[in-house]
Write an enzyme that holds these catalytic residues in place. Sequence first.
Site, mmCIF file in Angstrom:
data_model
loop_
_atom_site.group_PDB
_atom_site.id
_atom_site.type_symbol
_atom_site.label_atom_id
_atom_site.label_comp_id
_atom_site.label_asym_id
_atom_site.label_seq_id
_atom_site.Cartn_x
_atom_site.Cartn_y
_atom_site.Cartn_z
ATOM 1 N N GLU A 291 0.823 -1.213 0.000
ATOM 2 C CA GLU A 291 0.000 0.000 0.000
ATOM 3 C C GLU A 291 0.855 1.260 0.000
ATOM 4 O O GLU A 291 0.644 2.189 0.784
ATOM 5 C CB GLU A 291 -0.965 -0.010 1.198
ATOM 6 C CG GLU A 291 -1.932 -1.179 1.146
ATOM 7 C CD GLU A 291 -3.025 -1.168 2.205
ATOM 8 O OE1 GLU A 291 -2.771 -0.680 3.313
ATOM 9 O OE2 GLU A 291 -4.126 -1.660 1.909
ATOM 10 N N ASP A 364 -8.123 -9.298 4.031
ATOM 11 C CA ASP A 364 -7.915 -8.147 4.906
ATOM 12 C C ASP A 364 -8.967 -8.046 5.998
ATOM 13 O O ASP A 364 -9.822 -7.152 5.939
ATOM 14 C CB ASP A 364 -7.911 -6.862 4.056
ATOM 15 C CG ASP A 364 -7.444 -5.650 4.833
ATOM 16 O OD1 ASP A 364 -7.016 -5.815 5.987
ATOM 17 O OD2 ASP A 364 -7.519 -4.537 4.284
ATOM 18 N N GLU A 392 -12.670 -2.277 11.856
ATOM 19 C CA GLU A 392 -12.694 -1.605 10.556
ATOM 20 C C GLU A 392 -13.806 -2.141 9.659
ATOM 21 O O GLU A 392 -14.504 -1.379 9.001
ATOM 22 C CB GLU A 392 -11.322 -1.797 9.886
ATOM 23 C CG GLU A 392 -11.245 -1.226 8.490
ATOM 24 C CD GLU A 392 -9.861 -1.367 7.864
ATOM 25 O OE1 GLU A 392 -8.948 -1.942 8.503
ATOM 26 O OE2 GLU A 392 -9.692 -0.894 6.721
HETATM 27 C C1 GCV Z 1 -2.498 0.372 8.308
HETATM 28 C C2 GCV Z 1 -6.095 -2.231 5.499
HETATM 29 C C3 GCV Z 1 -6.505 -0.927 6.134
HETATM 30 C C4 GCV Z 1 -5.338 0.041 6.187
HETATM 31 C C5 GCV Z 1 -4.172 -0.641 6.933
HETATM 32 C C6 GCV Z 1 -3.806 -1.907 6.174
HETATM 33 C C7 GCV Z 1 -2.684 -2.680 6.843
HETATM 34 O O1 GCV Z 1 -5.865 -2.053 4.141
HETATM 35 O O2 GCV Z 1 -7.582 -0.374 5.440
HETATM 36 O O3 GCV Z 1 -5.772 1.196 6.854
HETATM 37 O O4 GCV Z 1 -3.075 0.210 7.033
HETATM 38 O O5 GCV Z 1 -4.933 -2.746 6.112
HETATM 39 O O6 GCV Z 1 -2.990 -3.646 7.524
HETATM 40 O O7 GCV Z 1 -1.531 -2.335 6.671
#
Ligand code: GCV
Length: 700
Positions: A291, A364, A392
């Site tokens: 990411e 995720d 989340e």
């Molecule tokens: C910290 C998901 C979340 C992100 C998070 C990522 C991760 O994509 O939406 O906010 O980033 O996981 O675990 O690194």
Amino acid sequence: MWATGLKAEDGYNLWLRYTKANAPQLNSYRTNITGILPAGASPTIVAATTELFNGCNGILDRNLSLRINVENGTILFGKIENIAKWVTTKIDIPNNPEGFILKTIKENDKTFTVITSKSDIGVLYGCFQLLRLMQTGRKISQLDTMSTPTIQLRLMNHWDNLNRSVERGYAGISIFNWHTLPEYKDQRYKDYARANASIGINGVTVTNVNANAMVLSRPYLDKIAALANIFRPYGIKIYLTARFSAPMELDNLKTADPLNPEVQQWWKKKTAEIYYLIPDFGGFLVKANSEGQPGPQNYNRTHADGANMLADAVAPRGGKVIWRAFVYSQDADDRFKQAYNEFMPLDGQFKENVLVQVKNGPIDFQPREPFSPLFGAMKKTPLMMEFQLTQEYLGQSTHLVYQAPMFKEVLQSDTYQNGKGTTVAKIIEGETYQNKLSGMSGVSNIGNDINWTGHLFGQANWYAYGRLAWDLSLSSESIADEWIRQTFTNEKATIHTIKAIMMSSHQTLVNYMTPMGLGHIMGNGNHYGPAPWSNTLSRADWNPVYYHKADSIGIGFNRTSSGTNALSQYATEVHKLFNNPDSCDERYILWFHHIPWNKQMRSGKTLWEELCLHYYKGVNDVKMMRAQWLSLEKKIDIQRFEHVSMLLNIQVKEAIWWRNACLLYFQTFSKMPIPAKYEQPDQNLEYYKSLRFPYAPGNG
Ligand code: GCV
């Protein structure tokens, strides 16, 4: 006070309330406390003493004193060599210094309770265990317990930023106030450490894995050191999230290539500086090449090259490197496969002090995911489990969801990687492949809201995570039981009702959000609410339509050999089981198969009817949860009763929203009616599509 006579509570004291009401069984219990105090006592023993005094005084409603003689009823606590001064009975203590003994001993007409261990921290854990027994209504007159943790590194991962925003945080801003540290030491830091220690958590990362290099700069290290000093007596080590490009950002190096000697030297020097300030520093946690985060692949190096460079830097001081396996690439045909494809070839290449941290499922933290195929497949690398406590994808902080059943579902999954019975739990314990290290991480759901977790029941997930990391064999039900007794009451009927709510809550949420193996169909960015129609983000694998693949024929992601063949990443037995739609567990079926709308499912219903049933059942069951909670009106203090009641109202409203939005959208493909027996959606699809939430929390 309210009509119930129960004092209003705001939830700040968590499960450490130490109220008399919680221990009626101890009304006639006589006790005094003897410890190894005050001369020469370590800060950990001081912490244990304070906790025992506050705990016993509250629970027993007495004013206990510290004795120097062992009297009948005394609680005697300290390291084994100190206990031996009072007790002649031989006590076998666990080798693991974190382990402890709780034992009732009778000598010379006196009965007393001994809490002991090889180490001070073991004594502290034992004190918390005794207080837990007292608070949960257990008799403490005949104790004989030895307890040792299953997992070595039991960590809390905060995704807290330096400006105090919390990525995916729904409980206010960060509890860590970087602006006033290191001078101002908020009492909350100590209370946070107490809470963690009470459930055995022994390490924290205080900042986000989407890391800011500044946390490694001297001013911030001073702040971190202040926190480390507060946490140390509670057995909690600090780990730091390391931004891979930190040498370039902090000291203008031209590269962060892990094979470059200057870069290696930089990390060694930085590590020495950290250990100078924080002698018990735990190590680094790294999110790399994921990411948008920088990493070794920027220099055509591997994850192992990156992790090993940091591992060399911390090794002389016993530090660890925790390297995350959360990676995916837009070039792959299936996001599911990426972590396995990138990490499997590296098995055996990581240094001894590296652990690879793997999310429970392959995508995720969705409401329900099958276990990640990396568990059991990487045989030479200790794999750490990463669970997400912050909700989340589970209704954020307005939905009541007890996550322990979900954690247990993953932990009990059989990977078959080393024969039948190779469960995920055994893999992460290190038992299967005799790994020297083991670990678990929970992504924190903690913020500065008065009750810490936004939703009072979020506390149960924090609690359950810690208790499980200590003892993977605990059942989710027994953990719920403990938590309810400490948080609310020991009264049977109330426990029964709250436990019923908690134990059904995860399946209920899955039903109204992502039943039958659906996943990742939430709103863009903020991940709030349903948006299965969403198809506008620049990367295919960010869009919900990529995950459900609904079309005129059916719905679901074909991961069999006629699809992306992701199933081949599992051991043959698991592969076979999931590969055949007739043997695939229907809880996961749409994860692995594109199923025709009119296919007859095991119940005899078509897939479409079955989907409708799940969504409607989900909503009905939340309504049931609310009714159960409302029946407790006279049993819970008004403040907490109303807090949960109001949130359950939101949860019912949002469950209906999820159900209606998803079914109306999927119906555009199935072309089948929502059975007439169900209450029909009161809004049309366009309405649900038009909803916007630009200020929803947690999004960056
Ligand atoms: C910290 C998901 C979340 C992100 C998070 C990522 C991760 O994509 O939406 O906010 O980033 O996981 O675990 O690194």
